[in-house]
Design a protein around this motif. Structure first.
Motif, PDB file in Angstrom:
ATOM      1  N   SER A  70      19.184  20.204  -6.976  1.00  0.00           N
ATOM      2  CA  SER A  70      18.519  20.288  -5.674  1.00  0.00           C
ATOM      3  C   SER A  70      19.258  21.274  -4.787  1.00  0.00           C
ATOM      4  O   SER A  70      20.494  21.261  -4.716  1.00  0.00           O
ATOM      5  CB  SER A  70      18.488  18.915  -5.001  1.00  0.00           C
TER       6      SER A  70
ATOM      7  N   ALA B 162      22.232  20.594  -1.306  1.00  0.00           N
ATOM      8  CA  ALA B 162      22.706  19.233  -1.527  1.00  0.00           C
ATOM      9  C   ALA B 162      24.141  19.292  -2.029  1.00  0.00           C
ATOM     10  O   ALA B 162      24.609  20.320  -2.520  1.00  0.00           O
ATOM     11  CB  ALA B 162      21.818  18.502  -2.532  1.00  0.00           C
TER      12      ALA B 162
ATOM     13  N   GLU C 102      23.972  13.701  -7.663  1.00  0.00           N
ATOM     14  CA  GLU C 102      23.653  14.159  -6.319  1.00  0.00           C
ATOM     15  C   GLU C 102      24.058  13.099  -5.304  1.00  0.00           C
ATOM     16  O   GLU C 102      23.789  11.901  -5.489  1.00  0.00           O
ATOM     17  CB  GLU C 102      22.161  14.456  -6.189  1.00  0.00           C
TER      18      GLU C 102
END
Length: 845
Positions: A305, A308, A392
């Motif tokens: 992503s 991030a 993440e």
């Protein structure tokens, strides 16, 4: 993967059955946790998968949903395995799980769009999780659809810090769509995964993105003690012919030792870290390849992503050759992260697994590239990697509030009818009592002012009512009904824990009261701080007592002392903390009976304390100013890990908006001169006090010493004077003088000097202080070793070398070099809180 978190409240009438794993393999026997839920959603029958029994949600789990808007569906092929049933929701609904033990939990959501009367692939929904006492939650999945061309299950895995209470997972359909789920797992992660006392006003939330068995085949949950999938790495290789799979001809026995840590590397002490199958395979460099530089790097590329932050864990185990011969570098997007191997490397034995964690930001980029390549000092051009995980970090932007309840009583499973009837009757009685109480309170109520509130006299010390004084009111005149009452400990238990406050167990005496060592009924060693007697009922210590509970019950961090509980029975004010084996920093600086701290230990302690204060200022909700930073309030655990303590004088508020006008409080010698003059408290007041602590650490003398000449009496004034005169060596503690690299000393002293600026605007933030201290630590780590007889101030310029500073740049960086290069200032990654206990390197600006 790794962690320890916390968080949660409880809800209304329900009877939740704990689901237990009834057929675990021998590998799982050592890991049996009380909170273990495996749920077969939308089914009336249990199902087995990889040694786990998934229990039907229709009979065993509390499901909160309108019965007309939730239903179970089955596959058209009539199969009853785990992935052939599902529960679908046409409006927001949630599952509730009772959590008895705080910690970091692994949460897995299983989705498979099987053939049924409902087109599951058209589902569009959000998934929310509410794991903490603040009643705020995180959006785990947003606008999620479970379409999967491979026709295999999608498993979304998360790590969440959860408090005892009720943990909720919401499924919220988007627009006119619906939500569904096939199965849910919620279980406590092994302790070896956890950053110790990971703490934040927000729970720790991570989303597993990649888990890769480098050089090996796909590893399925059957071969993993906590049922993880490890994918093969070949699809991620940037250049397929740059490396080859390696497996020893005979499978050696791995040397799994206690989870020791050195320079950020940690021993993989159990197969909970990664299974043997991961460490017994690797990717290694091939020979010279046409078209590639020599030596070259092995590079793996991962789509992530954008914008991030990610936690990266790399796994190593030298099954290739002699560790002393293979020395290589670890890179991220061409930037050096760390050197691995060599004769002085802590994990120097063959077949000894270890790992390394770091944090990366993806700024505008959607790729993370991880590389290994030979170090210039290596005698063998080779490098290897055994495994890799990328998670993440779900940030504050994913925070959400609980949806308005759509549950009615008929929609909740497992309701006890007798309990409902009794509760209704009890509720009516309670309403009557409340009405009488309100009328009585209105008649006798008196206004109370902030910081000058009057308290009614308390019973004599040690006797009288056991009624809680904290629920009567606070220094703001409002009931403290938002305190975590789950932290309350009875006076009787604390008497037993301290042998009736035996003076033989006295640790120290303080302004608030005496501190005793105690042992709770569960065997846990604690520090018990008993407030001084309040015979007159003046409540002088009560504001500090309340503040400490309010602050510590809503924050947790590895470098902040944890509040275990409190007691407010009778006229007692008792606080119970985790026991800090090594005492205070001051003890180790001045006490001649204790061994002297090395320079490296002192740097690590300062870095730990700075991390705790940085979290208070920026990580805690609303911001917190400690207001009494000093060496006696920095405590050390058995491993000399520093933790900031004593929050009785703390103040909360938005630190970056306004100054807090307050009566001056603190400790003479550490007080910010600007705060004394203006009575305007800011976070920079803590920075000044910490600057005094830094000089205290360097010199090993008190902040105020009235036995010294007048110009040396105040450590801050004398230290600044010596610095300006270029006489810095006069400050250094003679017992460590030979240990300190000149470059490290220079950076450390400059940091202290910046903290002690008279004008608060000229002082750095604690985040900047943290970065500078970590830089000083790296300068020390990369310094040339000197013997005690060598002069620490000689050849300062020649001793200075650019360090390997692991403050990692954005993955959007395009630097491509094997040489050591420091990232530019604008590329440095900023991390608000430490995520792993093992993450020792710079993760804050």
């Amino acid at each position: 993967m790794f962690l320890r978190g916390k968080y949660l409240p409880s809800v209304i009438l329900m009877d939740v059955l704990h689901l237990q794993c009834s057929s675990c393999s021998k590998n799982h026997v050592a890991y049996e946790q009380p909170d273990k839920y495996f749920v077969n959603c939308g089914s009336k029958d249990d199902a087995k998968l990889n040694g786990r029994v998934f229990t039907a949600d229709s009979s065993s789990v509390s499901l909160c949903s309108d019965s007309e808007k939730s239903r179970a569906i089955e596959s058209t092929n009539q199969s009853r395995n785990l992935y052939q049933t599902a529960r679908i929701f046409y409006n927001q609904s949630h599952y509730e799980f009772t959590i008895a033990e705080n910690g970091t939990y692994i949460v897995r959501l299983h989705f498979l769009t099987f053939s049924s009367s409902v087109n599951l692939s058209s589902a569009l929904f959000d998934v929310l999780a509410f794991p903490n006492v603040s009643n705020s939650g995180f959006k785990l999945l947003s606008n999620f659809t479970a379409k999967n061309s491979s026709n295999s299950p999608l498993i979304k895995e998360f790590f969440l810090g959860i408090d005892p209470g009720t943990f909720k997972i919401y499924f919220v359909p988007q627009a006119s769509s619906f939500a569904f789920v096939n199965a849910i797992e919620v279980f406590l992660a092994p302790a070896s995964f956890s950053p110790e006392n990971y703490n934040s006003s927000l729970p720790l939330v991570l989303h597993t993105t990649y888990r890769v068995n480098v050089g090996g085949q796909k590893t399925t949950p059957d071969n993993d003690t906590i049922w993880r999938n490890w994918d093969p790495d070949h699809i991620f290789l940037s250049t397929s012919n740059s490396a080859e799979d390696f497996r020893p001809s005979s499978s050696p026995t791995l040397i799994r030792q206690y989870s020791v840590e050195s320079h950020g590397f940690v021993g993989a002490d159990s197969d909970f870290i990664a299974p043997d199958l991961v460490y017994l395979t690797a990717k290694v460099m091939t020979g010279n390849i046409k078209g590639l530089p020599n030596p070259f790097n092995i590079t793996w590329s991962f789509n992530v992503s954008a914008d991030a932050r990610h936690l990266v864990r790399v796994h190593f185990c030298d099954i290739v050759g002699q560790p002393a011969d293979i020395i290589f570098n670890l890179y991220s997007n061409g930037n050096l992260i760390m050197k691995v191997g060599g004769p002085d490397f802590p994990f120097h034995r063959p077949n000894q697994p270890f790992y390394y964690d770091f944090v990366l930001s993806s700024k505008e980029s959607e790729f993370i590239k991880i590389s290994t390549g030979p170090n210039t000092n290596a005698t063998t051009n080779n490098s290897f990697l055994n495994g890799l995980e990328i998670l993440e970090i779900i940030e504050g932007s994913a925070l959400c509030n609980p949806p308005a309840s759509v549950c009615n009583m008929k929609g909740r499973k497992k309701i006890n009818v007798g309990l409902v009837v009794g509760s209704v009757i009890g509720g009516l009685s309670l309403i009557c009592i409340l009405i009488v109480g309100i009328l009585f309170g209105l008649k006798y109520r008196k206004a109370k002012r902030v910081e000058t509130s009057e308290w009614s006299p308390m019973p004599a010390f040690g006797g009288g009512s056991t009624r809680s004084r904290l629920t009567d009111g606070t220094i703001t005149g409002s009931p403290m009904n938002y305190l975590n009452l789950g932290l309350k400990i009875s006076f009787a238990e604390l008497q037993q824990a301290t042998n009736n406050f035996d003076t033989k167990l006295l640790i120290r005496e303080g302004g608030f009261g005496n501190v005793y060592r105690g042992t709770l009924l569960n065997g846990r060693n604690v520090a018990v701080k008993r407030g001084k007697r309040d015979e007159k009922g003046s409540g002088q210590g009560l504001p500090e007592f309340q503040t400490e509970i309010m602050v510590l019950s809503k924050i947790r961090h590895r470098h902040l002392v944890s509040l275990i509980g409190y007691c407010d029975e009778r006229s007692e004010m008792i606080l119970v903390y985790e026991f800090m084996e090594k005492g205070s920093l001051r003890d180790h600086l001045y006490d001649s009976n204790l061994p002297r701290l090395s320079w490296k230990q002192r740097l690590e302690i300062c870095i730990g304390a700075a991390r705790g204060l940085h979290y208070l200022h920026k990580g805690a909700a609303g911001g917190i100013i400690h207001r009494d930073v000093k060496s006696t309030n920095i405590l050390l655990d058995e491993n000399h890990v520093a933790k900031v303590a004593d929050f009785g004088l703390s103040r909360s508020g938005p630190l970056d908006e306004t100054h807090v006008s307050t009566n001056v409080k603190g400790t003479f010698g550490y007080l910010d001169p600007e705060y004394i003059m203006s009575q305007q408290l800011t976070e920079k007041s803590d920075v000044y006090s910490f600057g005094v602590v830094l000089l205290e650490v360097l010199r090993a003398r008190p902040a105020i010493d009235r036995m010294l000449p007048r110009d040396q009496m105040n450590l801050a004034e004398w230290g600044m004077l010596c610095k300006k005169k270029g006489l810095l060596e006069q400050i250094v503690d003679s017992s460590i003088n030979y240990q300190i690299d000149p470059s490290s000393l220079r950076k450390f002293s400059e940091t202290a000097e910046k903290c002690l600026q008279e004008d608060a605007n000229d002082r750095p933030t604690m985040g900047d202080v943290l970065w500078d201290l970590e830089y000083a630590f790296q300068l020390q780590q990369t310094a040339k070793h000197r013997e005690p007889h060598e002069d620490s101030t000689a050849n300062a310029s020649s001793a200075f070398v650019l360090p390997n500073v692991p403050c990692f740049p954005s993955v959007s960086s395009t630097i491509n070099t094997d040489d050591l290069a420091l990232p530019r200032d604008d590329e440095l990654d900023t991390t608000e809180v430490e995520v792993f206990s093992q993450l020792r390197v710079g993760d804050a600006r």
